[in-house]
Every structure is written in structure tokens, then in C-alpha cells.
Scaffold this active site. Structure first.
Site, PDB file in Angstrom:
ATOM      1  CB  SER A 246      -0.938   0.019   1.215  1.00 18.26           C
ATOM      2  OG  SER A 246      -1.915  -0.975   1.108  1.00 18.26           O
ATOM      3  CG  ASP A 306      -1.851   2.181   7.364  1.00 16.69           C
ATOM      4  OD1 ASP A 306      -0.741   1.648   7.205  1.00 16.69           O
ATOM      5  OD2 ASP A 306      -2.924   1.566   7.196  1.00 16.69           O
ATOM      6  CD  GLU A 461      -6.608   3.932   3.190  1.00 19.79           C
ATOM      7  OE1 GLU A 461      -5.949   2.921   2.884  1.00 19.79           O
ATOM      8  OE2 GLU A 461      -6.312   4.685   4.142  1.00 19.79           O
ATOM      9  CG  HIS A 470      -3.731  -8.184   4.598  1.00 18.78           C
ATOM     10  ND1 HIS A 470      -2.811  -8.781   3.766  1.00 18.78           N
ATOM     11  CD2 HIS A 470      -3.605  -6.842   4.385  1.00 18.78           C
ATOM     12  CE1 HIS A 470      -2.155  -7.859   3.076  1.00 18.78           C
ATOM     13  NE2 HIS A 470      -2.628  -6.675   3.433  1.00 18.78           N
ATOM     14  CG  ASP A 511      -3.911   0.732  -2.174  1.00 24.27           C
ATOM     15  OD1 ASP A 511      -4.799  -0.125  -2.315  1.00 24.27           O
ATOM     16  OD2 ASP A 511      -3.396   0.994  -1.077  1.00 24.27           O
ATOM     17  CG  HIS A 512      -2.638  -3.218  -3.075  1.00 23.85           C
ATOM     18  ND1 HIS A 512      -3.306  -4.271  -2.482  1.00 23.85           N
ATOM     19  CD2 HIS A 512      -2.354  -2.359  -2.062  1.00 23.85           C
ATOM     20  CE1 HIS A 512      -3.407  -4.068  -1.178  1.00 23.85           C
ATOM     21  NE2 HIS A 512      -2.848  -2.899  -0.894  1.00 23.85           N
ATOM     22  CG  HIS A 634      -1.079  -6.628  -1.135  1.00 23.94           C
ATOM     23  ND1 HIS A 634      -0.364  -5.469  -0.948  1.00 23.94           N
ATOM     24  CD2 HIS A 634      -1.918  -6.712  -0.074  1.00 23.94           C
ATOM     25  CE1 HIS A 634      -0.750  -4.885   0.173  1.00 23.94           C
ATOM     26  NE2 HIS A 634      -1.688  -5.623   0.721  1.00 23.94           N
TER      27      HIS A 634
END
EC number: 3.1.3.1
Length: 686
Positions: A246, A306, A461, A470, A511-512, A634
Site C-alpha cells: 500500500s 498508515d 480511504e 488480509h 491502490d492494489h 496482495h
């Protein structure tokens, strides 16, 4: 005497020509090499590294740092490393013109100090696991010589080659492109960037399936952002690998430069210092210099230090340095850089980095924030009551905010967290924490006041879409994505009501991605009745004509299921993860924790104590990631980008993540250098 001078001049000219003969001046684009253990990311030359890396792009007048490194090592002898390089020359040319010394080009009277350090290069998997494998392998010792030129810029569009020559026939050259600024056909006064961290396309389809009504397989409505004007895709690779994190993925959006994992606003060099890496200017820093009247807002459900929020105000190669990142919010990064961003609105978690033992040098940042004209709010009630024109800093919890489900369904799960934002040791209950919608709408109210006719830029976000993926806690991840969807709907309503809709570019992306997908439905009651009977448990999964429909319903029309634990749910999973148990049961006693450390603390094993795996009676899934990884990782999947409003046509094709910066700056008309003075309350010197 004159003859002697001529002889010396000719000798030096010949020597210089020898140094730059051969490769110098002949640019060669080198493909990324094969291998999992490079010496340093984006350094294809055997001994030289230049950052920014090859094929980087810049806006005219945008600031950056230039670092050159020379690596001295002997892979055969292993250790010790040879003496570091002391003789090397860095030159530059524009549009294939004449080479000139880089110090002269950038106006340095003296070259920067020559720095030396060394690092250990783990050059192979055998070296990485030598102890476990019983191999006589040690890392390669590397001696480094380096110079860094701070806060430089290219003023004119064109192609620029930078070459470091470190031997008669040894050199490495990179090529940069400084783009010709573009003027948008219609300038976006405002821009809102919504990020669902970690959200791949399958997550969007799953969220739609559990929240929208359908008849005969046809949906009555889609998610709010699916009504946007345009749809594109973003390629998410990092600078030196297929799979990003991230930090550098968000950093690519905010700088226009790819980076290594964990890096924020920098190119990662080989030094141990996470704060000396060469920086590149952030879009928020650019806004403060070129459109200083524009308001800036940062909103996240994560802690404020973060990766994603920090990418808009911090520079470091370590996203985990939360205490230093919090300090950068107030003091910036160095005396030789632009002023601090000082966003007009900042709403997040992360209270532990603002005061107490985890704060840098145990500094109390609350008084410092007030000196910067921030009003501080600590819970949802104070946030809702805020109506001032001052800058707003909201911190609502230690660490990340509770996920949507713990704030709205299982509220008592937060009891005992001792996460109160005043650091009193009291609890931060879910009922006291604002949701993403609360924070985003309040940010818009403040930004409209402070930005006025100059408009605003806001990043909002949904961080726990990623965090719950995760841990393979798919229902909680869907819920946080649906919270963002509801926030976008309310944002559009607010923009229309306040006369800002036609002038606002709205982007929704990730972002991914993760490797989550849905492949059918599952009867969770049948699974529980047939625990440890693998055949029957697998037969509970419906595929193709037996996939049917899940039992979620949304009768109150708020965009969320009224029931989060139906008998039939989505059979979903990730293509990676640690050993774990899966029963697709909604964990009501807290977010899922699929794996825990083994008794000897050497690796992760499936967690028999967690509810979602039916306490070890669920299906056992074998891990397929390194044993030191206890969470899903990811993936390299492209992510979708939905866009609406002025400039949205720029985002309707496949692009790389760094391109978002250039398209966004074009839409906001930020690409042209200006000499506008900053706002009065942004002139902090640091």
C-alpha cells in the site's frame, strides 16, 4: 607557459573523453532482470545506481532529489568488500545535446559531500535461508560511495540523460522525460480520490451480490460508483516486483513515480537511514506551491500514519516509522525541501503517535497542532458539532478505527480495547467513532469553506477493505466496501446540494488488489452439521447450476444487508494464504484471525480457536505462502478505476499506477509552474 597550459588542457580533455567514451552518452534501456534478490531495486548496472530510476517522468518545475550510488563488491570472495569508489563523474545532457557536469547544470558551486556506507546483499534464496538449509552461504558485503543533490528541478520539457562514469569504459545512464504541460479542456475545480484499499474487481462484484436486489438474475441497481461516466484499469506493479504494497502503490498515485515496497514519496536507496532517501514532490506539496488557495483533505479509517494517508504528506523508505511520520506532519522532512503540506482537514486514527510513549521522543503534538491553527476533535459527537472555519484534525482511536461491523453490528466487541484517543486508557467504543461517511461529509464542509473559489482536493480511504482481506474475513471486508459505496452516494448528493457537482472530478479505485474471488455459494449450516466430514463439507458448496443465490436482503434500503449471517452465503476465497480453517461462518466474537504462531514461534499454523473456521472443525486449507507470513498477501491483479466529472475521460483506459498522478494534475491544471505565494498559515519554516 601558454604552450604548457595547452598541453595540460589537451591532456585533461583526452582523459575526460576516455572516461565518458563507450557507454556514456549512449543511452540503453535495460529490461528488468530475472531474480527475486536484486542488489537494490531498479539498479540494472553491475555497480551503479541512479535515483530517480530510469524512464522516470517529471512535471516542469517539480522538485526531486538526485542520488548516485557506486557499489563495490566481490561476489566470489564474498567478504570483505573491495575499497569503495572515490573517482566518478556525473554528467547530464538535454535532448541528446552536449554533456555537462551535473553540478554546473543544477547550479551547485561545489559537489555534494561524498558519502560512504556499506550494506549486506542477500543475493539468493540459498543465502536467505542458509542457516535453515545448513549451507555455507553469507551475504555479499557491499561498500557504497554516493552523492545526493537535494531539491532540484527541471524547468523545461524535454529528454534528459544522466550518466555516472566510474571507469574508462564503465558507466551507467538513465533517461528522464519532462512532459509538456497540458491544459484541460475543462478544469476540475475540485477532485475527490476515493480509495478502497486492496479492492479487486471480484470484491466489487461480491459487494454488489450481497447488497443489491435482483430478479431473474438481473440487478435492480448497481453500486453507486458503477454509475460513473468512465471505467478504466490500473496496473499496480512496484518498481522492482510484480506485487506491490500500500505504501509505494499509494505513493505512485501521489508522486507519479514508482517505488519499492514500504516507500513513501522517495526512491529507496541502500543506506540504513529511512529518512535520507531521495525524495520526489507529492501532489499535495505541488498544490500548496501552485494553487495555494485550494483546500486539502485526508480521511481514512486507518491510523493516520498508515501507508495511504502518509503518502500525501510524508517522505520515508519505511512506512512503519509511525512516530517519525507523525512528526513530519508537523515539522516536515528537512531544511532543504518544500514547506509542510498541513492539510486543511485530517481525520483518522493513530492517537498513540500524537502523545504518550509511542510518540517521537514522547512529544505531545496536540499543542503543536493547535499552534498550526488546527481544532482537534476526538469522537463522532465532537466531529458532528464542528462548524468552524479553522483547520480540523480529528483523531478517534489508537491504531485503526474499528471496522464497520464492529461499529454497527457487534459494537460490544470493542469493549476492553483501551484505545481512547486522549490516551487515558479508557475504551474507544464503536458508537463513539465516526464512520467513513461522517468523516468525508464533514471534510467536504470544511474544505468548501477553506478552499472557496479555489476548490479542494480530498482523499478518502476505506482502509479495512484491505485489512480484513488480509485476515480472510470476507464479510467484514464487504461491509467496509459497502460503507465506501454509501459514502460516495452521500458525497454526490452533497456536491449537488452545494453546487459543486459539475466542477468536481470524482475517482474511485484501489491502490492494489488481493486474490479474492467468488466461485459459488455455500450452505454454512450444512457445513457445521457435518464437521470433520470433508466429503459432505465440500458438497455443501454450490457451483454452476447449483450456485443459486445467497440469503442476504436489504429491506431498509441503506445499502447494507439487514442480515449478515444467512444460511446460504458466498463461497469465496483467496488463491493464497497461510494454513487455516474455513467454514464461511461469520465471526461474531471479533474479526477473524486465520493463523497464529507455532509453539516454537518459528512459523504460522492454522488457528483452531477462531469462530470462522468452526474452531478447527472447518475445511483445512493448506498454506501456499512463505511460512513467516501469517496473512493473505496482495496480488498483481489490475484494479478498476471509475471516474466522473471534468477530466474523467483521462481515466477510461488501461494505465499504470504512476500515470494517475499526471492525469490528476492535468485535470486540476497543476502542470504549469507558477510563482503563487502560499497561504499565510502554511508558511511554517522547518
Amino acid at each position: 607557459m601558454v604552450k604548457s597550459i595547452i598541453i595540460v588542457f589537451c591532456f585533461l580533455t583526452t582523459l575526460y573523453s576516455t572516461v565518458i567514451a563507450g557507454r556514456p552518452g549512449i543511452y540503453e534501456r535495460i529490461p528488468d532482470p530475472e531474480g527475486q534478490y536484486p542488489r537494490l531495486g531498479a539498479c540494472p548496472d553491475d555497480h551503479a545506481c541512479i535515483f530517480p530510476a530510469d524512464v522516470a517522468q517529471f512535471l516542469p518545475g517539480a522538485y526531486f532529489d538526485l542520488r548516485v550510488e557506486l557499489h563495490s563488491y566481490d561476489k566470489k570472495a564474498r567478504t570483505p568488500a573491495p575499497e569503495p569508489y572515490t573517482q566518478f563523474k556525473t554528467t547530464i545532457r538535454k535532448n541528446n545535446g552536449s554533456w555537462m557536469d551535473v553540478n554546473e547544470f543544477f547550479g551547485f558551486q561545489h559537489p555534494p559531500e561524498l558519502q560512504h556506507w556499506h550494506f549486506s546483499w542477500i543475493d539468493s534464496i540459498e543465502t536467505r535461508y542458509a542457516k535453515q538449509l545448513g549451507l555455507d552461504k553469507v551475504p555479499v558485503d557491499v561498500n557504497v560511495s554516493s552523492r545526493v543533490w537535494r531539491k532540484i528541478k527541471f524547468d523545461e520539457p524535454g529528454t534528459y540523460d544522466i550518466s555516472v562514469q566510474y571507469g574508462p569504459k564503465d558507466a551507467y545512464t538513465v533517461r528522464y522525460t519532462v512532459i509538456q504541460p497540458k491544459t484541460p479542456s475543462k478544469k476540475a475545480k475540485n477532485a475527490i480520490l476515493f480509495i478502497a484499499d486492496g479492492c479487486n474487481t471480484a470484491m466489487i462484484t461480491a459487494a454488489r451480490a450481497v447488497s443489491r436486489k435482483h430478479t431473474s438474475g438481473k440487478y435492480e441497481s448497481f453500486l453507486s460508483f458503477e454509475d460513473f461516466d468512465n471505467l478504466g484499469h490500473i496496473i499496480t506493479h512496484s518498481i522492482d516486483g510484480l506485487v506491490t504494497d500500500s505504501a509505494n502503490s499509494a505513493s505512485a498515485y501521489s508522486t507519479g513515480h514508482k517505488a519499492r515496497p514500504n516507500a513513501l514519496g522517495v526512491y529507496t536507496d541502500s543506506s540504513d537511514d529511512p529518512f535520507d532517501d531521495p525524495k520526489v514532490e507529492l501532489i499535495t506539496e505541488l498544490i500548496r506551491r501552485r494553487q495555494p488557495g485550494k483546500g486539502i483533505g485526508i480521511v481514512t479509517t486507518a491510523y493516520g500514519q498508515d501507508a495511504t494517508p502518509s503518502s500525501l504528506y510524508a517522505h520515508t523508505s519505511s512506512r512503519f516509522a509511525g512516530d517519525h511520520i507523525a512528526d513530519q506532519f508537523v515539522h516536515g522532512v528537512s531544511t532543504n525541501w518544500v514547506n509542510v503540506t498541513a492539510p486543511d482537514v485530517f481525520l483518522a486514527g493513530g492517537a498513540e503517535y500524537l502523545r504518550g510513549p509511542d510518540a517521537l521522543n514522547q512529544t505531545d503534538y496536540h499543542p503543536l497542532l493547535k499552534q498550526m491553527n488546527y481544532q482537534i476533535v476526538l469522537d463522532k459527537h465532537e466531529l458532528n458539532q464542528y462548524h468552524s472555519d479553522d483547520k480540523l484534525y480529528g483523531v478517534f482511536r489508537k491504531s485503526n478505527l474499528d471496522v464497520w461491523m464492529e461499529r454497527n453490528v457487534f459494537i460490544n466487541n470493542t469493549v476492553g480495547n483501551k484505545a481512547a484517543p486522549d490516551m487515558s486508557g479508557k475504551d474507544a467504543l464503536g458508537t463513539d467513532q465516526p464512520g467513513l461517511e461522517d468523516m468525508t461529509i464533514k471534510a467536504l464542509e470544511v474544505l468548501k469553506k477553506r478552499g472557496g473559489k479555489d476548490g479542494f482536493f480530498l482523499m478518502s480511504e476505506a482502509a479495512s477493505v484491505d485489512k480484513q482481506l488480509h485476515t480472510l474475513d470476507f464479510p467484514r471486508s464487504w461491509a467496509d466496501l459497502l460503507e465506501l459505496d454509501a459514502t460516495i452516494k452521500k458525497t454526490v448528493e452533497w456536491l449537488k446540494k452545494n453546487g459543486e457537482y459539475e466542477d468536481t472530478l470524482i475517482l474511485f479505485t484501489a491502490d492494489h488488489g488481493h486474490s479474492f474471488d467468488v466461485y459459488g455459494s455455500v450452505d454454512v449450516e450444512f457445513i457445521q452439521k457435518h464437521a470433520n466430514q470433508k466429503k459432505e463439507m465440500l458438497n455443501s458448496i454450490g457451483v454452476y447450476e447449483r450456485s443459486g443465490w445467497p440469503g442476504y436482503f436489504d429491506n431498509d434500503g441503506d445499502g447494507f444487508p439487514d442480515n449478515w449471517a444467512p444460511q446460504i452465503t458466498l463461497a469465496g476465497g483467496s488463491n493464497n494464504g497461510p494454513d487455516h480453517y474455513e467454514s464461511w461462518i461469520l465471526s461474531t466474537d471479533g474479526p477473524k484471525l486465520p493463523a497464529v504462531k507455532s509453539q516454537d514461534k518459528t512459523h504460522f499454523v492454522a488457528n483452531k480457536q477462531e469462530m470462522a473456521g468452526n474452531y478447527g472443525d472447518g475445511l483445512h486449507w493448506n498454506g501456499n505462502i512463505p511460512l513467516d507470513q501469517g496473512l493473505d498477501v496482495h496480488s498483481m491483479t489490475d484494479v478498476a478505476i471509475y471516474s466522473n466529472g471534468p477530466g474523467s475521460d483521462l481515466f477510461k483506459k488501461t494505465m499504470e499506477n504512476w500515470e494517475l498522478f499526471f492525469k490528476l494534475t492535468e485535470a486540476l491544471d497543476l502542470q504549469h509552474p507558477t510563482t503563487t505565494a502560499p497561504k499565510k498559515d502554511e508558511k511554517q519554516q522547518h
